[in-house]
Every structure is written in C-alpha cells, then in structure tokens.
Design an enzyme around this catalytic site. Sequence first.
Site, PDB file in Angstrom:
ATOM      1  N   TRP A 169       6.529  -0.354  -2.484  1.00 10.15           N
ATOM      2  CA  TRP A 169       6.684  -0.653  -3.914  1.00 10.15           C
ATOM      3  C   TRP A 169       5.534  -1.482  -4.471  1.00 10.15           C
ATOM      4  O   TRP A 169       5.521  -1.817  -5.663  1.00 10.15           O
ATOM      5  CB  TRP A 169       8.039  -1.336  -4.162  1.00 10.15           C
ATOM      6  CG  TRP A 169       9.185  -0.359  -4.104  1.00 10.15           C
ATOM      7  CD1 TRP A 169       9.074   1.010  -4.065  1.00 10.15           C
ATOM      8  CD2 TRP A 169      10.585  -0.653  -4.091  1.00 10.15           C
ATOM      9  NE1 TRP A 169      10.331   1.585  -4.019  1.00 10.15           N
ATOM     10  CE2 TRP A 169      11.280   0.593  -4.039  1.00 10.15           C
ATOM     11  CE3 TRP A 169      11.334  -1.826  -4.116  1.00 10.15           C
ATOM     12  CZ2 TRP A 169      12.670   0.673  -4.010  1.00 10.15           C
ATOM     13  CZ3 TRP A 169      12.721  -1.750  -4.088  1.00 10.15           C
ATOM     14  CH2 TRP A 169      13.375  -0.517  -4.039  1.00 10.15           C
ATOM     15  N   GLY A 176      -2.730   7.010  -5.578  1.00 10.27           N
ATOM     16  CA  GLY A 176      -2.508   6.781  -7.001  1.00 10.27           C
ATOM     17  C   GLY A 176      -3.328   7.669  -7.911  1.00 10.27           C
ATOM     18  O   GLY A 176      -3.477   7.378  -9.098  1.00 10.27           O
ATOM     19  N   GLY A 217       3.882   5.526  -2.525  1.00  8.19           N
ATOM     20  CA  GLY A 217       3.715   4.463  -3.506  1.00  8.19           C
ATOM     21  C   GLY A 217       4.454   4.789  -4.793  1.00  8.19           C
ATOM     22  O   GLY A 217       5.679   4.718  -4.870  1.00  8.19           O
ATOM     23  N   GLY A 218       3.700   5.193  -5.817  1.00  8.25           N
ATOM     24  CA  GLY A 218       4.234   5.396  -7.166  1.00  8.25           C
ATOM     25  C   GLY A 218       5.551   6.172  -7.235  1.00  8.25           C
ATOM     26  O   GLY A 218       6.485   5.740  -7.922  1.00  8.25           O
ATOM     27  N   GLU A 237      -5.585  -1.303  -0.335  1.00 11.43           N
ATOM     28  CA  GLU A 237      -5.672  -2.280  -1.434  1.00 11.43           C
ATOM     29  C   GLU A 237      -5.939  -3.682  -0.888  1.00 11.43           C
ATOM     30  O   GLU A 237      -6.671  -4.463  -1.493  1.00 11.43           O
ATOM     31  CB  GLU A 237      -4.385  -2.219  -2.274  1.00 11.43           C
ATOM     32  CG  GLU A 237      -4.358  -0.947  -3.107  1.00 11.43           C
ATOM     33  CD  GLU A 237      -2.974  -0.393  -3.399  1.00 11.43           C
ATOM     34  OE1 GLU A 237      -1.976  -1.117  -3.242  1.00 11.43           O
ATOM     35  OE2 GLU A 237      -2.899   0.797  -3.776  1.00 11.43           O
TER      36      GLU A 237
HETATM   37  P1  13P Z   1       0.675   6.619  -4.164  1.00  5.78           P
HETATM   38  O1  13P Z   1       1.857   7.318  -3.509  1.00  5.78           O
HETATM   39  O2  13P Z   1       1.032   5.951  -5.446  1.00  5.78           O
HETATM   40  O3  13P Z   1      -0.522   7.516  -4.231  1.00  5.78           O
HETATM   41  O4  13P Z   1       0.299   5.396  -3.182  1.00  5.78           O
HETATM   42  C1  13P Z   1       0.133   5.649  -1.831  1.00  5.78           C
HETATM   43  C2  13P Z   1       0.099   4.360  -1.129  1.00  5.78           C
HETATM   44  O5  13P Z   1      -0.835   3.596  -1.258  1.00  5.78           O
HETATM   45  C3  13P Z   1       1.233   4.025  -0.278  1.00  5.78           C
HETATM   46  O6  13P Z   1       0.955   2.909   0.508  1.00  5.78           O
END
Ligand code: 13P
Length: 256
Positions: free
Chosen positions: A12, A179, A240-241, A103
């Site tokens: 998240w 993302g 993620g998203g 990140e």
């Molecule tokens: P997204 O699914 O938003 O592309 O992010 C992937 C992610 O960094 C999961 O750790």
Amino acid sequence: MSERRPIIAANWKMHKTHLEAIQAVQKLSYLLDRKDTERVEVVICPPFTALRSVQTLIDSDRLPYGLGAQNVHVEDEGAFTGEVSGPMLAALDVGYVIVGHSERRQLFGEDDATVNRKVKAVVRHGLVPIVCVGETLEEREAGGTQSKVAEQVRMAFDGVDAAAVSSAVVAYEPIWAIGTGRHAEPTDAGQVIEVIRGTLSERVGKDVGAAVRVQYGGSVKAGNIREFMVHPEIDGALVGGASLDPEELALIVKFR
Ligand code: 13P
C-alpha cells in the site's frame, strides 16, 4: 508442477490511514473466501501506522492473511529517530518485510549493502524478507537487465544462510513497470526470474533456488494477473496501485 505456494502481496506504500486500512481489509474479507486463500497466500503490507490495527483485525476475525511491513531498520534498537526495528515488527506478529523496494533505493539512498543488512535484520527475528530487485529502463535498453538483477540478488543474500534464503521471497519489479501502466511480458519476466533462481542456486544450492518464491511486480491489475500466475516461474505478485481498492485486489487474488 511447482510446489511453491503462490503469494500475492499488497504494497500500500504511503496510502491509507489506519481507519482506511481497517475498512479495506474488512471489505476484502467479505469478497474473499477460504478457497481463494487456500489457493493463494495473501499478504497485506500497510504503512507502519496501520500495522497494529490490521494485525488486531486479522487476529480477532481470524482472517487468513499475512501481515507485512514496508521497511525496517538494520539495527535492533538505539538512537535512530524515526526508525522501526525488526523486534518491534516481530512483536506485532508481522510475518513479512519488504526490503530494498526501488522507491527506497532511488528516493532514500538504499544501496545493496544496506539491503543486505536489512535482510539480515529481518531473518534474525524470524521474519521473511520480500526482497525487491529490478532494472531501470536505461539498464534494460543497454542489455544489462540480467547482470543487474543477478548482482542485486547476490548482494542482498550475501552471508544469509540457506534455510533463511529458501523461505525468502524475491520480487522482480522492473522499475520502468512500476506505477506506469506498462507491465513486463510474462515470458520476459520469467526469464529474469530464472536468472534469480540460478544466482541463488549457485550460492546456496539448487534445492534452495528451486524453493524460493519469486513474485512479479509492476502495473499488475485484475486484467493482467492471470498471464503472470500461469507462468511456471512466477509465484505471485507484489501489487501497488491496484491493491488499494479491495474489489480490485479481490479480483487479483481470484484470478481466473
Ligand atoms: P504498481 O503495482 O503500482 O505498479 O507498483 C508496483 C510496486 O511497486 C509494488 O511494490
């Protein structure tokens, strides 16, 4: 047939207050049934501030979900203002810790040596690291994907014993796919994952390389999860998203 149990983890990131996190997990629990969580292990990784609330909910409602943190400090305690340690997470019944997310590497300066110390901090307290690796677009275009990922894997698990490696999770997350709505091709991700397993096999033996679960991460959603899950090398996803919406997350877990 692989014996590795698929694992779908919701990262998240810096989203949801503890109240929003509780709401989302409650909603998810209405949408998923036992059959779903027998087929796939589901892990929720909320921000630190929501770990306690989500853990209490999982415990009181006996929800079959794992709990993960998104980061940890390398030391067990000390004068490190703002940091959270392995023993603190273990005391909260956290089972997994995401380590070395791109990140963290790009925005917070974590290098491979720090990632290695964090992996050791996690396994020292009986927790399971979800170690993130992946290449930038420039590295990919220069043909450097495999060497970059192999080096990240070697460094992350340097000095970690075979038992801890075999229960670890690796997430292959190409940075250009995070993302962006642009996901890797499953066959391509599968080839990189073979390199990840090969690298671990060289260090700690073939059995261990074959036992480690390797997820794919990067723009996974309900509409593409199946392509990844049916690939024999890919043992799940780090999402993620799309994991922020419990309905979408439930569809991802229920992939058909
Ligand atoms: P997204 O699914 O938003 O592309 O992010 C992937 C992610 O960094 C999961 O750790």
